[in-house]
Design a protein around this motif. Structure first.
Motif, PDB file in Angstrom:
ATOM      1  N   TRP A  22      13.708  -4.311  -3.321  1.00  0.00           N
ATOM      2  CA  TRP A  22      12.954  -4.111  -4.559  1.00  0.00           C
ATOM      3  C   TRP A  22      11.587  -4.789  -4.594  1.00  0.00           C
ATOM      4  N   GLU A  23      11.326  -5.742  -3.701  1.00  0.00           N
ATOM      5  CA  GLU A  23      10.037  -6.447  -3.741  1.00  0.00           C
ATOM      6  C   GLU A  23       9.129  -5.938  -2.636  1.00  0.00           C
ATOM      7  N   GLY A  24       7.929  -5.523  -3.011  1.00  0.00           N
ATOM      8  CA  GLY A  24       7.007  -4.923  -2.059  1.00  0.00           C
ATOM      9  C   GLY A  24       6.637  -5.827  -0.906  1.00  0.00           C
ATOM     10  N   GLU A  25       6.342  -7.098  -1.184  1.00  0.00           N
ATOM     11  CA  GLU A  25       5.941  -7.997  -0.107  1.00  0.00           C
ATOM     12  C   GLU A  25       7.046  -8.134   0.933  1.00  0.00           C
ATOM     13  N   ALA A  26       8.285  -8.323   0.476  1.00  0.00           N
ATOM     14  CA  ALA A  26       9.413  -8.442   1.405  1.00  0.00           C
ATOM     15  C   ALA A  26       9.640  -7.136   2.157  1.00  0.00           C
ATOM     16  N   ALA A  27       9.480  -6.003   1.470  1.00  0.00           N
ATOM     17  CA  ALA A  27       9.670  -4.707   2.123  1.00  0.00           C
ATOM     18  C   ALA A  27       8.644  -4.506   3.231  1.00  0.00           C
ATOM     19  N   ARG A  28       7.411  -4.934   2.991  1.00  0.00           N
ATOM     20  CA  ARG A  28       6.380  -4.768   4.021  1.00  0.00           C
ATOM     21  C   ARG A  28       6.669  -5.667   5.228  1.00  0.00           C
ATOM     22  N   TRP A  29       7.140  -6.906   4.974  1.00  0.00           N
ATOM     23  CA  TRP A  29       7.492  -7.790   6.086  1.00  0.00           C
ATOM     24  C   TRP A  29       8.662  -7.206   6.880  1.00  0.00           C
ATOM     25  N   ALA A  30       9.679  -6.707   6.173  1.00  0.00           N
ATOM     26  CA  ALA A  30      10.843  -6.137   6.853  1.00  0.00           C
ATOM     27  C   ALA A  30      10.465  -4.904   7.667  1.00  0.00           C
ATOM     28  N   ALA A  31       9.589  -4.061   7.131  1.00  0.00           N
ATOM     29  CA  ALA A  31       9.173  -2.863   7.859  1.00  0.00           C
ATOM     30  C   ALA A  31       8.378  -3.218   9.101  1.00  0.00           C
ATOM     31  N   ARG A  32       7.574  -4.264   9.023  1.00  0.00           N
ATOM     32  CA  ARG A  32       6.731  -4.661  10.151  1.00  0.00           C
ATOM     33  C   ARG A  32       7.541  -5.335  11.257  1.00  0.00           C
ATOM     34  N   THR A  33       8.578  -6.090  10.874  1.00  0.00           N
ATOM     35  CA  THR A  33       9.319  -6.903  11.845  1.00  0.00           C
ATOM     36  C   THR A  33      10.684  -6.338  12.198  1.00  0.00           C
ATOM     37  N   GLY A  34      11.190  -5.396  11.395  1.00  0.00           N
ATOM     38  CA  GLY A  34      12.538  -4.908  11.603  1.00  0.00           C
ATOM     39  C   GLY A  34      13.605  -5.851  11.071  1.00  0.00           C
ATOM     40  N   GLY A  35      13.216  -6.823  10.247  1.00  0.00           N
ATOM     41  CA  GLY A  35      14.161  -7.811   9.753  1.00  0.00           C
ATOM     42  C   GLY A  35      14.533  -7.610   8.303  1.00  0.00           C
ATOM     43  N   SER A  36      15.045  -8.671   7.693  1.00  0.00           N
ATOM     44  CA  SER A  36      15.421  -8.685   6.275  1.00  0.00           C
ATOM     45  C   SER A  36      15.040 -10.025   5.659  1.00  0.00           C
ATOM     46  N   VAL A  37      14.781  -9.993   4.352  1.00  0.00           N
ATOM     47  CA  VAL A  37      14.529 -11.208   3.581  1.00  0.00           C
ATOM     48  C   VAL A  37      15.699 -11.369   2.615  1.00  0.00           C
ATOM     49  N   VAL A  38      16.464 -12.425   2.810  1.00  0.00           N
ATOM     50  CA  VAL A  38      17.694 -12.638   2.051  1.00  0.00           C
ATOM     51  C   VAL A  38      17.592 -13.954   1.302  1.00  0.00           C
TER      52      VAL A  38
END
Length: 520
Positions: free
Chosen positions: A376-392
């Motif tokens: 739901w958060e754009g900043e975390a989504a952009r990081w996850a898309a760039r790195t293939g990871g997750s922000v938990v």
């Protein structure tokens, strides 16, 4: 957009879908203060202080907002940090739910974003118990009593055998919650004792603790049952806004406070972040001398104290001329909830696609909930898309003050691996851990001594979620509401119309339920 354009007067627009929402009008008066405009110091830049500053500045008051931290937002502040992989991200104190019945908070945010485009709805927030049981709010009706009945019918927490063992007479106060009457009835017992007296099914009792009591960062044995009953009213039995909520689509500063700060500057507010107020002294001729950061005291016509519990206690203790002895004693007696932990983890691989954006948990030790921010958060989504990871993000509420903090951080991550097993294989790119203990505690029997918005000192008012109010509000909505109420009291002194407020209904929605509650 001005306060008048938002409809603060007799034609204030309805804030939500509930036709029974209560409108709280304000005394009539002029649209703006007379010249020369009074000058007000708002001490504290959280939700309450921002609400007070907004309502005052819109009426032409000269406002200085003084916040000791370098950023606005209080417990919803955010600040930049750089991860081990070089990513610039925003850290905060964690997930917050913006329910649709937070009328006054949402009205504040509409100043900078009239359509509330910065908020995005979560489709559900499941609640999972160790052993397999899980509750959902996605299919629950929105209007009481069907919302409560529908939830009970759909929830595995409420079995027929469990419902048959309940003590319905003990539960009757929940059917007609009123403020302040609910405190007269239930403030003398704890939330835990109340639910045991009702004989809630065990799983449902855990649900109530996780959803309501833990929202106050408090142990259910210490929390007033009146606050628990008020939460039932606000979310289950009193409001037709439904049980789902919205969340900011970007980190708090970008989504909420930077736009609101620009709005306030446009209305002449001086935003003085990084400025710690040390003492407030009443002046013999009226007004106050406010000393900050070792500088020379500045003169203000009025002061709004919108501080957390510890900050308010310390400032009043350092300002011996404020108020009278009984009031100062009530301030000194205010208590803080136990510490809580927010751990945010940046993982090198994603969690499973079906994982919820927010999951409440029960039975996994100290772990109270898990958020997957890229849902739901754009900043975390952009990081996850760039790195293939997750922000938990992991939360642990009401942690013992003597707890080993490093061990608790490790324990939360271990429990995450049990809840979401795929995370055990993930490498930790980086982590941030926030320990805080500045939330107010609403203890058994504490309501009568809780300070209200008005004080014995003319021109001095309080605001915040720790402050007593007769509107049925809690948490962030109580902060926004008391901030507007504080401004309204000052504006009334100057003959100026204030901010119209809204709340959920102030009594049970059905005559039958009110009649039943009268027999409690």
């Amino acid at each position: 957009m001005s306060g008048a354009a938002l409809g603060d007067g007799g034609t204030a627009p309805r804030r939500g879908r509930d036709r029974r929402a209560r409108r709280w009008p304000v005394p009539t008066g002029r649209e703006r203060v007379a010249s020369p405009a009074p000058r007000v110091a708002v001490v504290g830049g959280g939700i309450a202080g921002l609400a007070a500053a907004t309502a005052l500045a819109e009426r032409g008051v000269l406002v200085d907002l003084l916040e000791r931290r370098p950023v606005l937002g209080g417990r919803l502040a955010g600040w930049p940090t750089t991860l081990a992989d070089g990513s610039a991200v925003t850290m905060s104190r964690g997930f917050h739910a913006f329910f649709r019945q937070y009328y006054n908070l949402r009205g504040l945010l509409r100043r900078a974003d009239p359509r509330l485009a910065m908020l995005t709805p979560l489709p559900d927030y499941p609640l999972r118990r160790r052993g397999g049981g899980q509750d959902s709010f996605a299919r629950v009706p929105r209007t009481p009593p069907w919302s409560a009945l529908g939830f009970a019918a759909l929830s595995p927490s409420f079995t027929w055998s469990g419902l048959a063992r309940m003590a319905p007479r003990a539960a009757l106060p929940l059917l007609d919650v009123r403020v302040p009457e609910v405190y007269e009835r239930l403030d003398g017992i704890s939330a835990a004792d109340f639910l045991y007296a009702v004989r809630f099914p065990e799983e449902a009792r855990h649900l109530a603790f996780e959803v309501f009591s833990r929202s106050f960062f408090a142990d259910p044995g210490e929390l007033s049952a009146a606050e628990l009953a008020l939460m039932f009213h606000i979310y289950f039995l009193g409001s037709a806004e439904g049980l789902l909520f919205d969340v900011p689509a970007e980190p708090f500063p970008q989504a909420l406070w930077d736009p609101l700060a620009a709005y306030l500057r446009g209305h002449g507010v001086r935003l003085r972040t990084g400025t710690a107020v040390e003492r407030v002294r009443p002046r013999a001729g009226g007004g106050f001398a406010v000393a900050a950061d070792g500088g020379r005291p500045e003169v203000f016509d009025a002061v709004v104290l919108a501080l957390d519990t510890g900050g308010l206690r310390d400032l009043v203790a350092a300002s011996p001329g404020l108020g009278d002895a009984p009031w100062r004693g009530r301030i000194a007696a205010l208590r803080q909830a136990p510490p809580f932990l927010v751990s945010r983890l940046w993982l090198d691989r994603p969690v499973r696609p079906g994982r919820a954006g927010f999951l409440g948990t029960s039975g996994w030790g100290p772990l109270d909930n898990v958020s997957v921010l890229e849902r739901w958060e754009g900043e975390a989504a952009r990081w996850a898309a760039r790195t293939g990871g997750s922000v938990v993000e992991l939360h642990a509420y009401a942690v013992g003050p003597a707890a080993d903090r490093a061990a608790m951080q490790r324990r939360l991550r271990a429990e995450l691996h049990r809840v979401y097993p795929e995370t055990a294989r993930a490498r930790l790119v980086d982590a941030r851990h926030e320990w805080q203990d500045d939330c107010p505690l609403f203890p058994v029997g504490g309501f009568a001594a809780r300070p209200g918005v008005a004080t014995p000192q003319p021109g001095l008012v309080l605001a915040g979620d720790l402050v007593r109010t007769d509107l049925p509000t809690a948490l962030m909505e109580r902060a926004a509401t008391t901030g507007f109420q504080a401004a309204n009291l000052l504006l009334e002194r100057w003959g100026v119309r204030g901010q119209t407020l809204w709340s959920v209904p102030t009594a049970g929605r059905s005559r039958l339920l009110r009649t039943l509650a009268a027999h409690a």
